[in-house]
Every structure is written in C-alpha cells, then in structure tokens.
Design an enzyme around this catalytic site. Sequence first.
Site, mmCIF file in Angstrom:
data_model
loop_
_atom_site.group_PDB
_atom_site.id
_atom_site.type_symbol
_atom_site.label_atom_id
_atom_site.label_comp_id
_atom_site.label_asym_id
_atom_site.label_seq_id
_atom_site.Cartn_x
_atom_site.Cartn_y
_atom_site.Cartn_z
ATOM 1 N N TYR A 50 0.851 -1.194 0.000
ATOM 2 C CA TYR A 50 0.000 0.000 0.000
ATOM 3 C C TYR A 50 0.882 1.238 0.000
ATOM 4 O O TYR A 50 1.864 1.291 0.747
ATOM 5 C CB TYR A 50 -0.892 0.037 1.244
ATOM 6 C CG TYR A 50 -2.285 -0.462 0.986
ATOM 7 C CD1 TYR A 50 -3.072 0.148 0.014
ATOM 8 C CD2 TYR A 50 -2.816 -1.527 1.699
ATOM 9 C CE1 TYR A 50 -4.357 -0.316 -0.234
ATOM 10 C CE2 TYR A 50 -4.090 -1.987 1.454
ATOM 11 C CZ TYR A 50 -4.862 -1.376 0.477
ATOM 12 O OH TYR A 50 -6.131 -1.816 0.244
ATOM 13 N N GLU A 52 -0.716 4.697 -0.225
ATOM 14 C CA GLU A 52 -1.635 5.836 -0.337
ATOM 15 C C GLU A 52 -0.900 7.143 -0.066
ATOM 16 O O GLU A 52 -0.090 7.227 0.862
ATOM 17 C CB GLU A 52 -2.798 5.701 0.653
ATOM 18 C CG GLU A 52 -3.920 4.852 0.089
ATOM 19 C CD GLU A 52 -4.371 3.811 1.068
ATOM 20 O OE1 GLU A 52 -3.492 3.160 1.660
ATOM 21 O OE2 GLU A 52 -5.602 3.664 1.219
ATOM 22 N N ASP A 201 -8.603 14.947 -23.917
ATOM 23 C CA ASP A 201 -8.435 13.530 -23.584
ATOM 24 C C ASP A 201 -7.748 12.910 -24.808
ATOM 25 O O ASP A 201 -8.397 12.615 -25.808
ATOM 26 C CB ASP A 201 -9.799 12.894 -23.329
ATOM 27 C CG ASP A 201 -9.695 11.398 -23.091
ATOM 28 O OD1 ASP A 201 -8.603 10.823 -23.307
ATOM 29 O OD2 ASP A 201 -10.713 10.791 -22.703
ATOM 30 N N THR A 227 -4.921 7.492 -21.461
ATOM 31 C CA THR A 227 -4.573 6.154 -20.992
ATOM 32 C C THR A 227 -3.105 5.954 -21.312
ATOM 33 O O THR A 227 -2.499 6.745 -22.038
ATOM 34 C CB THR A 227 -5.395 5.076 -21.730
ATOM 35 O OG1 THR A 227 -5.223 5.275 -23.127
ATOM 36 C CG2 THR A 227 -6.862 5.136 -21.385
ATOM 37 N N LYS A 230 -2.501 2.519 -24.952
ATOM 38 C CA LYS A 230 -2.864 2.504 -26.383
ATOM 39 C C LYS A 230 -1.606 2.791 -27.194
ATOM 40 O O LYS A 230 -0.695 1.975 -27.216
ATOM 41 C CB LYS A 230 -3.984 3.503 -26.645
ATOM 42 C CG LYS A 230 -5.280 3.182 -25.888
ATOM 43 C CD LYS A 230 -6.411 4.110 -26.278
ATOM 44 C CE LYS A 230 -7.729 3.733 -25.631
ATOM 45 N NZ LYS A 230 -7.977 4.360 -24.344
ATOM 46 N N ARG A 236 -1.926 -1.096 -18.812
ATOM 47 C CA ARG A 236 -3.248 -0.469 -18.755
ATOM 48 C C ARG A 236 -3.264 0.528 -17.592
ATOM 49 O O ARG A 236 -2.901 0.177 -16.470
ATOM 50 C CB ARG A 236 -4.346 -1.510 -18.533
ATOM 51 C CG ARG A 236 -4.353 -2.633 -19.526
ATOM 52 C CD ARG A 236 -5.649 -3.407 -19.493
ATOM 53 N NE ARG A 236 -6.666 -2.666 -20.190
ATOM 54 C CZ ARG A 236 -6.736 -2.561 -21.521
ATOM 55 N NH1 ARG A 236 -5.854 -3.171 -22.284
ATOM 56 N NH2 ARG A 236 -7.678 -1.859 -22.089
HETATM 57 N N1 DSN Z 1 -12.347 1.630 -25.119
HETATM 58 C C1 DSN Z 1 -11.480 2.602 -25.744
HETATM 59 C C2 DSN Z 1 -11.556 2.555 -27.221
HETATM 60 O O1 DSN Z 1 -11.664 1.462 -27.738
HETATM 61 O O2 DSN Z 1 -11.466 3.571 -27.879
HETATM 62 C C3 DSN Z 1 -11.679 3.952 -25.228
HETATM 63 O O3 DSN Z 1 -11.587 3.951 -23.853
#
Ligand code: DSN
Length: 418
Positions: A50, A52, A201, A227, A230, A236
């Site tokens: 942990y 925090e 975003d 994120t 990607k 993730r």
């Molecule tokens: N699920 C993602 C996508 O496929 O674009 C976005 O969060």
Amino acid sequence: MSLSQTDPQIADMIARETKRQESTLEMIASENLTSAEVMEAQGSVLTNKYAEGYPGKRYYSGCGIYDEIEQLAIDRAKQLFNCEYANVQPHSGANANFAVQLALFNPGDTFAAIELSNGGHLTHGSPVNVSGKWLKPVTYTLVQDEARSDWGYVDFDSVEAVLKEHRPKVLMCGYSAYPRTIDFPKFRELADKYGALLWADVAHVAGLIAGGAHPACFPHCHIVTTTTHKTLRGPRGGLIMTNDEALAKKFNSAVFPGSQGGPLMHVIAAKAVAFGEDLKPEFKTYSAQVVKNAKRLAKELVDRGYKLASRGTDNHLVLIDLRPTDAELSGKVASAWLEQVGIIANMNSVPNETRSPFQTSGVRLGTPALTTRGLKEDDVAKVADIIDRTFRSKGDAGVIAKARADVLAMCERFPMKH
Ligand code: DSN
C-alpha cells in the site's frame, strides 16, 4: 512452483490467450502489444504494498522505494509531454477523467464535448456515465455536409456556437474514433474567447504526440488526460497532466483521496518503464510508422471502393462506413467475419449512424499493434486486401478459410515479441 503446477486452469487460459494473440492480427485502434520489460515490472513484488498518498507524503511505512518509482514515472511523463505536473496514479483513462471532473465541477455544471456517436467517449458526457448523469454536457459536431472538403472533420462553427450559447466551464477535445489531427491551437483560441478551460483527452493519440507524429497538446491545453496502454504502448492505466499548479493540486486530491485508494505501484513502475521506452529515438520511428501504415490502409480501402469517415486518416485509425459498399452488412457481422479470419477489430458507430450501437454500420481499424509487430506499408496493403476479401465473402467458408491462412502466414512472418 510455477502457475501451471499450482493453478493449471488459469495457466492454461493464459497459454491459450497467448496463442490467440500470436496467431491473430490485432487491429483494435485502442490496443497495442506492450514489451516484456513493461510486463516484468507489472508482474513484480511491487504489487505487495500500500502506498496511499504521493511521493514523500505517504500514509504507510516502507514506501521509500515506491517514492523513487512514482517520482521517476512522473518525471518521465512530464518530459514526454513537455508539461509541469503529472499524476500517474489513475487506474484507467475513465478514472483519470472522473478525477478531473470531480476536481473541476459541481453537480449540474456544464461542459462542451463531442457526442459518442461522432467519435467521443462514454466519459465525455454520455447519459449512461457519471459525466452525463451528474453534469450537463453540451455537444458540438463534425462537419455534416458531404459536399464540403472537410466533411467529417470537427466543425469549429458548431464548437463556437455551443461555447457562445452555453458558456461552459470546460471545452473538451480528444476522441475515440476520430481519424484526423486535433487542432489544439484552434480549440484554445475558442476556449479563451469564451472563458473556458481546454481539456484534451488524448488517450488515442498520446503515443503519436509523444513520438512527434501528432502536434503537441502542451502548451495549448490546460488539462490533458490519457490512458497509457494505447499508442503509448504501456500497461493499462491513466494519466493526468497540466501546467497549472493550482489545478495539479486539485487533481492530486481528486485522485487520492477523492476517488481512488491505494495506487497500483506495480502498474506505476510499468508506466515508468513504458515512458522510458517512449523517450527513446526508436519510439519516434515507431509512431511515424503507425501513421504511415494507417494512411496506406486508408488508401488501399478507398481504392477498393470503401467509404471512410472524413475520407481518410491523419493518425492511427480508420473508420469504415460499410453502408455504401454493402447496405446489408452491419459492423457487428463484419467484425465477426474478421475475427473468423484472425483480424481483431471492433464494430463502431459512424457519423449519421442508422443502426443501433449493438449493430452499427461501421468498423474501426487501427495500426498501433500491427506496427509493433513490425508490419510496414506494403504488409498493411496485404492486410487491407484480406479485409476486403472478407467483407465481400458474404461469409463464404472457402473465402474465410483462405483469408485465415493468409493471416496465419503473416503472423508467422511478424512474430510477437513477449
Ligand atoms: N475503449 C477505448 C476505445 O476502444 O477507444 C476507449 O476507452
């Protein structure tokens, strides 16, 4: 003892999933294949603790090394995106977005974004998400008139109209199914004109930004979320960034204790590893190749008669509208046929959609994972040909079997490194 001895059921599932990934071409635009080193950090003893709080300000003992790890992840993220403050703790992109909304808004506050059906995201004000339930999203659109050369691009007249009418606190850009460059300076100009904060975003194009294959989001945006799994090719997770100290403090409080508990320190270490990889010159080459591959994919599909949203791409994805080539073929059936041949893609709504989100008229395709496997433009042209044959197959078993064999041969030529 190994997992295969202690828990053969899960070990077998992991082995089968590994085989599935090795023997298919991953073309979901939001997915990628991370490195063995990222997975090594994520699969380490760092999951045991942990932590925090934030570096130097933890609520538990024994966090000294965790402070070093988190600070390194923060420093690398800042270097990668050229910004002053980064919070690397969000467990996902949705958690990052929720924390920003918690920090900025009171229930009922207004913000401007694009609708899901135009390429937006659930967390950008969808009625089924907290962002749509507790806040008041007002939406701008894409250029609808197909006679215009910028059909399918963001309609800045509609952005301005919505800002003028509603004076929202925040203007959002950044999308899940938008194949064109995001014009951050133009968004900022309009945000300033109407007194809104600009929030991008960039989950989809973050890696392209980091690799120099998409224009930078800083210094134009007040807030950037993304994120990390990607185009950034990390584990993730989520990330929040800003150049504004007061906002950074609010975001830190909104992540912890506002909406999350203990940070996933093994994931934060893996983010640091990925950001380190992303800072290397090879990542620039990779990002440029992702875009070259997507542009070739778009060209091959257009040459074969397919209609693409905005007629092409500037980034890592293309969105096919299947209706003009086959009015009967839904995105759901088309993506199921693709899965049979070993190409993994997703059905997707298209602009002016006429089917439900569970059927859709579109298929979204992306090149990040193919590029990680080493495919170049000519290889992607062969993939486009397989996709075309699959869509025209009407589900014919012989055509599907031949396409499956071609995909397998390609998977053997470009093995996954893991
Ligand atoms: N699920 C993602 C996508 O496929 O674009 C976005 O969060």
